[in-house]
Design an enzyme around this catalytic site. Structure first.
Site, mmCIF file in Angstrom:
data_model
loop_
_atom_site.group_PDB
_atom_site.id
_atom_site.type_symbol
_atom_site.label_atom_id
_atom_site.label_comp_id
_atom_site.label_asym_id
_atom_site.label_seq_id
_atom_site.Cartn_x
_atom_site.Cartn_y
_atom_site.Cartn_z
ATOM 1 N N CYS A 49 -7.764 11.688 -49.385
ATOM 2 C CA CYS A 49 -7.515 10.560 -48.499
ATOM 3 C C CYS A 49 -8.286 10.851 -47.222
ATOM 4 O O CYS A 49 -8.835 11.939 -47.046
ATOM 5 C CB CYS A 49 -6.039 10.483 -48.154
ATOM 6 S SG CYS A 49 -4.965 10.421 -49.601
ATOM 7 N N ARG B 150 -13.400 8.190 -48.740
ATOM 8 C CA ARG B 150 -12.488 9.222 -49.228
ATOM 9 C C ARG B 150 -11.346 8.629 -50.064
ATOM 10 O O ARG B 150 -10.494 9.365 -50.569
ATOM 11 C CB ARG B 150 -11.902 10.007 -48.054
ATOM 12 C CG ARG B 150 -12.957 10.695 -47.205
ATOM 13 C CD ARG B 150 -12.296 11.438 -46.075
ATOM 14 N NE ARG B 150 -11.393 12.450 -46.578
ATOM 15 C CZ ARG B 150 -11.757 13.654 -46.981
ATOM 16 N NH1 ARG B 150 -13.019 14.013 -46.912
ATOM 17 N NH2 ARG B 150 -10.866 14.505 -47.433
ATOM 18 N N TRP C 293 -6.121 7.637 -51.362
ATOM 19 C CA TRP C 293 -6.527 7.717 -52.757
ATOM 20 C C TRP C 293 -5.306 8.268 -53.481
ATOM 21 O O TRP C 293 -4.930 9.423 -53.286
ATOM 22 C CB TRP C 293 -7.725 8.655 -52.892
ATOM 23 C CG TRP C 293 -8.307 8.703 -54.270
ATOM 24 C CD1 TRP C 293 -9.101 7.766 -54.862
ATOM 25 C CD2 TRP C 293 -8.162 9.755 -55.239
ATOM 26 N NE1 TRP C 293 -9.448 8.166 -56.124
ATOM 27 C CE2 TRP C 293 -8.887 9.374 -56.383
ATOM 28 C CE3 TRP C 293 -7.488 10.973 -55.252
ATOM 29 C CZ2 TRP C 293 -8.953 10.172 -57.519
ATOM 30 C CZ3 TRP C 293 -7.557 11.764 -56.385
ATOM 31 C CH2 TRP C 293 -8.291 11.368 -57.504
ATOM 32 N N ASN D 81 -3.457 14.242 -46.139
ATOM 33 C CA ASN D 81 -4.452 14.319 -47.210
ATOM 34 C C ASN D 81 -4.217 15.629 -47.933
ATOM 35 O O ASN D 81 -4.225 16.688 -47.308
ATOM 36 C CB ASN D 81 -5.870 14.288 -46.612
ATOM 37 C CG ASN D 81 -6.926 14.690 -47.627
ATOM 38 O OD1 ASN D 81 -6.792 14.410 -48.805
ATOM 39 N ND2 ASN D 81 -7.971 15.344 -47.156
ATOM 40 N N GLY D 82 -3.993 15.549 -49.237
ATOM 41 C CA GLY D 82 -3.737 16.771 -50.000
ATOM 42 C C GLY D 82 -2.570 16.555 -50.937
ATOM 43 O O GLY D 82 -2.190 15.417 -51.221
ATOM 44 N N GLU E 240 -27.231 13.265 -65.865
ATOM 45 C CA GLU E 240 -27.048 12.663 -64.546
ATOM 46 C C GLU E 240 -27.339 11.153 -64.586
ATOM 47 O O GLU E 240 -26.634 10.364 -63.956
ATOM 48 C CB GLU E 240 -27.933 13.394 -63.521
ATOM 49 C CG GLU E 240 -27.934 12.819 -62.125
ATOM 50 C CD GLU E 240 -26.561 12.753 -61.442
ATOM 51 O OE1 GLU E 240 -25.589 13.298 -61.981
ATOM 52 O OE2 GLU E 240 -26.480 12.102 -60.394
ATOM 53 N N LYS F 234 -24.600 8.279 -63.575
ATOM 54 C CA LYS F 234 -24.845 7.215 -62.593
ATOM 55 C C LYS F 234 -24.504 5.861 -63.208
ATOM 56 O O LYS F 234 -23.847 5.040 -62.591
ATOM 57 C CB LYS F 234 -26.313 7.186 -62.124
ATOM 58 C CG LYS F 234 -26.734 8.293 -61.185
ATOM 59 C CD LYS F 234 -26.176 8.198 -59.799
ATOM 60 C CE LYS F 234 -24.878 8.913 -59.633
ATOM 61 N NZ LYS F 234 -24.792 10.315 -59.566
ATOM 62 N N GLU G 101 -20.685 5.373 -63.771
ATOM 63 C CA GLU G 101 -19.940 5.275 -62.505
ATOM 64 C C GLU G 101 -20.015 3.897 -61.870
ATOM 65 O O GLU G 101 -19.017 3.377 -61.403
ATOM 66 C CB GLU G 101 -20.584 6.220 -61.473
ATOM 67 C CG GLU G 101 -20.098 7.618 -61.461
ATOM 68 C CD GLU G 101 -20.791 8.378 -60.346
ATOM 69 O OE1 GLU G 101 -22.024 8.527 -60.395
ATOM 70 O OE2 GLU G 101 -20.100 8.808 -59.417
ATOM 71 N N HIS H 27 -27.046 15.755 -84.928
ATOM 72 C CA HIS H 27 -25.852 16.491 -85.366
ATOM 73 C C HIS H 27 -24.580 15.661 -85.214
ATOM 74 O O HIS H 27 -23.491 16.210 -85.169
ATOM 75 C CB HIS H 27 -25.747 17.809 -84.587
ATOM 76 C CG HIS H 27 -26.920 18.706 -84.818
ATOM 77 N ND1 HIS H 27 -27.135 19.344 -86.024
ATOM 78 C CD2 HIS H 27 -27.971 19.036 -84.030
ATOM 79 C CE1 HIS H 27 -28.260 20.040 -85.957
ATOM 80 N NE2 HIS H 27 -28.798 19.863 -84.747
ATOM 81 N N LYS I 19 -15.273 9.635 -52.851
ATOM 82 C CA LYS I 19 -16.445 10.439 -52.552
ATOM 83 C C LYS I 19 -16.143 11.933 -52.598
ATOM 84 O O LYS I 19 -16.934 12.713 -53.107
ATOM 85 C CB LYS I 19 -16.985 10.045 -51.164
ATOM 86 C CG LYS I 19 -18.251 10.796 -50.750
ATOM 87 C CD LYS I 19 -19.416 10.401 -51.628
ATOM 88 C CE LYS I 19 -20.681 11.165 -51.314
ATOM 89 N NZ LYS I 19 -21.616 11.101 -52.448
HETATM 90 C C1 F6R Z 1 -21.167 11.462 -58.942
HETATM 91 C C2 F6R Z 1 -20.503 12.192 -57.886
HETATM 92 C C3 F6R Z 1 -19.500 13.218 -58.271
HETATM 93 C C4 F6R Z 1 -19.671 14.462 -57.398
HETATM 94 C C5 F6R Z 1 -18.559 15.468 -57.695
HETATM 95 C C6 F6R Z 1 -18.746 16.749 -56.917
HETATM 96 O O1 F6R Z 1 -22.065 10.526 -58.437
HETATM 97 O O2 F6R Z 1 -20.747 11.975 -56.734
HETATM 98 O O3 F6R Z 1 -19.598 13.541 -59.618
HETATM 99 O O4 F6R Z 1 -20.928 15.008 -57.646
HETATM 100 O O5 F6R Z 1 -17.316 14.905 -57.380
HETATM 101 O O6 F6R Z 1 -18.787 16.506 -55.558
HETATM 102 P P1 F6R Z 1 -19.358 17.597 -54.547
HETATM 103 O O7 F6R Z 1 -20.805 17.723 -54.802
HETATM 104 O O8 F6R Z 1 -19.051 17.057 -53.186
HETATM 105 O O9 F6R Z 1 -18.634 18.854 -54.854
#
Ligand code: F6R
Length: 613
Positions: free
Chosen positions: A2, A27, A77, A103-104, A486, A490, A493, A509, A608
């Site tokens: 959060c 967040r 969140w 937050n936590g 990756e 993307k 997501e 396989h 994020k």
């Molecule tokens: C995907 C994304 C997440 C972060 C993951 C780790 O686009 O942003 O998969 O890469 O939550 O986050 P960090 O790098 O902040 O540890």
């Protein structure tokens, strides 16, 4: 995870809180709330309107009392309790005087709740947080001032928190504390601020301070003082902040994601800047680990999550090839629970954009407990991961706001490949000439990314023809494999479409059974050493009816015959291709998401920074 913010002593309390919450929405944005304190009274507003929560809160706050000089705000969140208004923060005690944001996760909330209920406390939410409001209420009733009441309440809780507490009977005070979850304090003449991160208070505070684990801070108009859990005074370390506010704004783009995609040439360039001494040695100023220690490394383990994990997977290929060290890559959330073996000479590299991802932090802590030296790769200066690690290398991607990570990925790969070259230099596994030529190649990456960005129209044209597709496979070999992973991440997501990343050689396989007309296969074909093999894999999926989009080098004259769509990129050493090839894949996901009407910056169910396990 959060976002929290607080201000005391301000003439612009409400505006500060609402602006800060807007910036903290990355967040979490399930719900939002504010509490203001004035003349022995606590006023509270809360909304649960998903991505519109802060906007809705702004409307609610039109009824807020005037001239409140202190207040706290929260964007949520959801972890414990559904994302509904009654579970939104701030939470109050029974009297309605004590207000708390958090937050936590309070891990022992169930037993505390039972105990408090037995003593007559009434709960109005199902959150873990509310127990702390009632604990503080009891301690205040015993005559403790707010700082001591919070301190003693925290002695009772287990778990992670960045917390801020107000009490209407001590209106010019906010008490904040931290364990694991991030918290900074800011000051300006006559005003004190707290927030989960610096941008939330960037244009309000003039000085910023880091709060460490188990430190409790009392903020008032006159300034702040901090103590540890035993009540002994501690000094907060001042942070050097050189971001301007523009960095946190969209800079003319429609959204943060397209701005951040466009910033990738700079992210790579900045990350590589000033990393070479005159004598040719690669140097990281912030790396607090000696050359001798690096020379003694016998094995490397990379731990990370999500996009950072994919950057780590690229690094495995680079470190193994260049430095001839054995490398494992671990999903951070798995690492600490599988009894890992840490031998003498193990170097653990924790890769995290935010440096606050709890899974990654817990993995590096476990590694440290078992005797490993830990290097952090972090984009945030003084992040928790950076502070706890034995050494740190900062990526210099700048603030990344969009939930889907883009520029952090290319910067992480650049930093990790530079570290791989440093290890090779120290271990003499490459000649100085080879290193020189690879460094030149690495420095050229930024220009190649710019070239790909200038061709963004080609990707948009492909995306426009695929808006009805639902199933995607991304395939690649060697470093094309983490690139494919990756690319798939993307796409899923931000479009909410089904996408899987596969090592191209692995398709036969099992997953080949899923290939049929209508399925889109995105093939990363740029690795010159693997070219024939990947073309065979493309032929395999083509034969089963898939539509193929190939990411191919400018000089590839075979690809047009096998792919339905070709997106061209400049050719480089294969090891650098992930930083270049990922760009059209990001653009493809972006273009499809926009075409499908998705909120690219704030995809559903995500946040994020993930500060819960
Ligand atoms: C995907 C994304 C997440 C972060 C993951 C780790 O686009 O942003 O998969 O890469 O939550 O986050 P960090 O790098 O902040 O540890």
């Amino acid at each position: 995870m959060c976002g929290i913010i607080g201000v005391v002593g301000s003439d612009e309390t409400l505006a500060t809180l609402l602006q800060g919450l807007q910036r903290l929405e990355y967040r979490g944005y399930d719900s939002a709330g504010i509490a203001l304190v004035r003349a022995g009274h606590t006023w509270r507003a809360r909304t649960a309107a998903g991505t519109e929560s802060v906007a809705a809160l702004r409307v609610e706050c039109e009824a807020a009392p005037q001239n409140c000089r202190s207040g706290i705000g929260h964007t949520r969140w959801a972890t414990h309790g559904a994302p509904e208004a009654e579970n939104a923060h701030p939470h109050l005690d029974c009297s309605g005087h004590v207000a708390i944001i958090h937050n936590g996760i309070i891990e022992n909330h169930a037993e505390l709740r039972e105990e408090l209920r037995a003593r007559g406390h009434l709960f109005t939410s199902v959150t873990d947080t509310e127990v702390v409001a009632h604990l503080v209420e009891e301690l205040r009733a015993r005559g403790l001032e707010l700082l001591d009441a919070v301190r003693q309440a925290l002695l009772r809780v287990r778990g992670a928190f960045a917390i801020a507490v107000m009490d209407a009977s001590e209106p010019d005070v906010i008490v904040a504390a931290r364990r694991i979850s991030p918290l900074v304090v800011g000051t300006a003449p006559g005003v004190c601020y707290l927030a989960s991160d610096v941008p939330a208070i960037l244009d309000r505070a003039t000085a910023f301070y880091a709060v460490n684990d188990d430190e409790i801070v009392r903020l008032g108009p006159e300034g702040f003082r901090a103590v540890d859990l035993e009540g002994a005074p501690v000094r907060l370390r001042q942070l050097q902040i050189d971001w301007d506010l523009e960095t946190a704004e969209k800079g003319g783009y429609d959204d943060f994601m397209s701005k951040e995609i466009a910033e990738q040439p700079d992210a790579v360039r900045a990350t590589l800047l000033d990393r070479r001494r005159r004598d040719g040695t690669i140097a990281f100023d912030e790396l607090r680990i000696s050359d001798q220690e690096l020379r003694e490394v016998r094995r490397v383990v990379l731990v990370a999550c999500g996009t950072s994990l994919h950057a780590a997977q690229v690094a495995k290929y680079a470190i193994e090839r260049w430095a001839r060290l054995s490398v494992d890559v671990d999903i951070a959330s798995e690492y600490r629970y599988r009894d890992p073996v840490v031998e003498i000479g193990t170097l653990v590299i924790g890769v995290s954009q935010s440096g606050e991802t709890i899974d990654t932090i817990q993995a590096t802590r476990e590694a440290q407990r078992r005797g490993a030296r830990v290097v952090a790769i972090s984009n945030i200066v003084d992040s928790s991961l950076a502070r706890e690690a034995d050494a740190v290398i900062y990526t210099r991607a700048g603030l990344e706001v969009s939930v889907a990570s883009t520029k952090a990925f290319v910067a992480q790969v650049a930093a990790l490949e530079l570290l791989a070259l440093r290890l090779a230099q120290l271990r003499e596994t490459l000649t100085p000439e080879e290193i020189e030529s690879l460094l030149e190649g690495l420095h050229d990456v930024s220009g190649h990314i710019a070239t790909v960005l200038s061709r963004r129209g080609d990707v948009d044209a492909v995306a426009a023809q695929l808006l009805d597709a639902h199933d995607y496979f991304f395939i690649g070999r060697h470093v094309g494999f983490p690139t494919a992973l990756e690319g798939a991440l993307k796409l899923k997501e931000i479009t909410y479409l089904h996408a899987e990343g596969y090592a191209a050689g692995e398709l036969k396989h099992g997953p080949l059974a899923l290939i049929e007309p209508g399925v889109i296969v995105v093939a990363v074909t740029t690795d010159v050493n693997m070219h024939e093999k990947i073309l065979s894999n493309v032929a395999e999926v083509k034969a089963r009816g898939a539509t193929v989009i190939a990411v191919a080098t400018d000089d590839d004259d075979q690809i047009d015959a096998v792919a339905d769509f070709v997106v061209r990129v400049p050719a480089t050493d294969p090891m650098f291709t992930p930083m270049i090839d990922i760009v059209p894949l990001q653009l493809l996901a972006y273009s499809l998401a926009r075409g499908l009407g998705r909120n690219v910056d704030r995809p559903r169910n995500l946040a994020k920074t993930v500060t819960v396990e």
